[in-house]
Design an enzyme around this catalytic site. Sequence first.
Site, short mmCIF file in Angstrom:
data_model
loop_
_atom_site.label_atom_id
_atom_site.label_comp_id
_atom_site.label_asym_id
_atom_site.label_seq_id
_atom_site.Cartn_x
_atom_site.Cartn_y
_atom_site.Cartn_z
CB SER A 1 72.57 -17.47 51.76
OG SER A 1 71.20 -17.79 51.77
CG ASP B 1 70.77 -22.34 58.00
OD1 ASP B 1 69.71 -22.36 57.33
OD2 ASP B 1 71.80 -21.76 57.63
CG HIS C 1 70.18 -18.77 56.52
ND1 HIS C 1 70.79 -19.75 55.78
CD2 HIS C 1 69.98 -17.72 55.69
CE1 HIS C 1 70.96 -19.31 54.54
NE2 HIS C 1 70.49 -18.08 54.46
#
Length: 312
Positions: A158, A256, A286
């Site tokens: 991320s 995501d 995600h």
Amino acid sequence: MTIIDKDCLAETLAFNEQFAAAAASRPTRGEAPDATVLALLRRNRLGGHTPPVRLSHGQDRVIAGGVKVRAFVPDHVDGIYLHIHGGGWAFGSADGQDEKLWQLAVKARLAVASVEYRLAPEHPFPAGPDDCEAAARWLVENAAAEFGTGRLLIGGESAGAHLSVVTLLRLRDRHGITGAFRAANLLFGPYDLSMTPSQRSFGAKRLLSNTDSVRGSYELFTPGMGAEQRRAPEVSPLFADLTGLPPARIVVGTEDPLLDDSLFLAQRCQAAGTPVQLVVVAGAMHGFTLFPLTITEREQTREREFLATAGR
């Protein structure tokens, strides 16, 4: 685009539904949190679980410029992985994945150094990138003496994937360093902070990230910036010149909001001559690697295999 792990789709989607159903009891990240919520999110995993286990194998160190790293050094070291944790630039920590990083270190024969970079909103852009750049430069200069090898790898999840690409670009543009890091491992990163189409259209589904939460993360990390300012290459690497980057492994799930970011980055890297391994996981939300799923086990195996062999 090839989507993998379709045989796990039923399990993956069922977990997504369970996660979303439990979301009402968790604090939202859609807006800038107050101090109490911020402390809670930082103390626990972002999914609302209990704090992660801290292992004695981890060594907390302070390197150049006062930057902290948490190192895991197995008996056999064939390379060094500079790990940059996720958490929207405002959450997470270098000791938040001790069990995973230690297993990676042992099984891939890597010394793993996870950066404890400064977090927003107390330390907004460019504080976090500055710390990651300092850690990377320290490794370039000291890896052989410290760990007995100059084989460097970089990556993260991320925000950590974003910071990994930003760090590589800073090394190239500020210090003329290319080729020192031989591969990049980039999991579900945000590469356009002005928001790609998938970020804007994802909506309010209460998965680990959605349209509101990613927008809120950008507000914390880059306060006062508008969309045009966030398109600056030093903020959004999707708009940067991507020549000279190392071979990359780019991972994202189909559920995501940052799906487009990985697809677009893969295309731009390939156009710039960078070899890319694109992994798109069916139904994965995600941050899916935080959770005990079949796709998580498979992804961690694939990740270890990539990092064990990349750049040799």
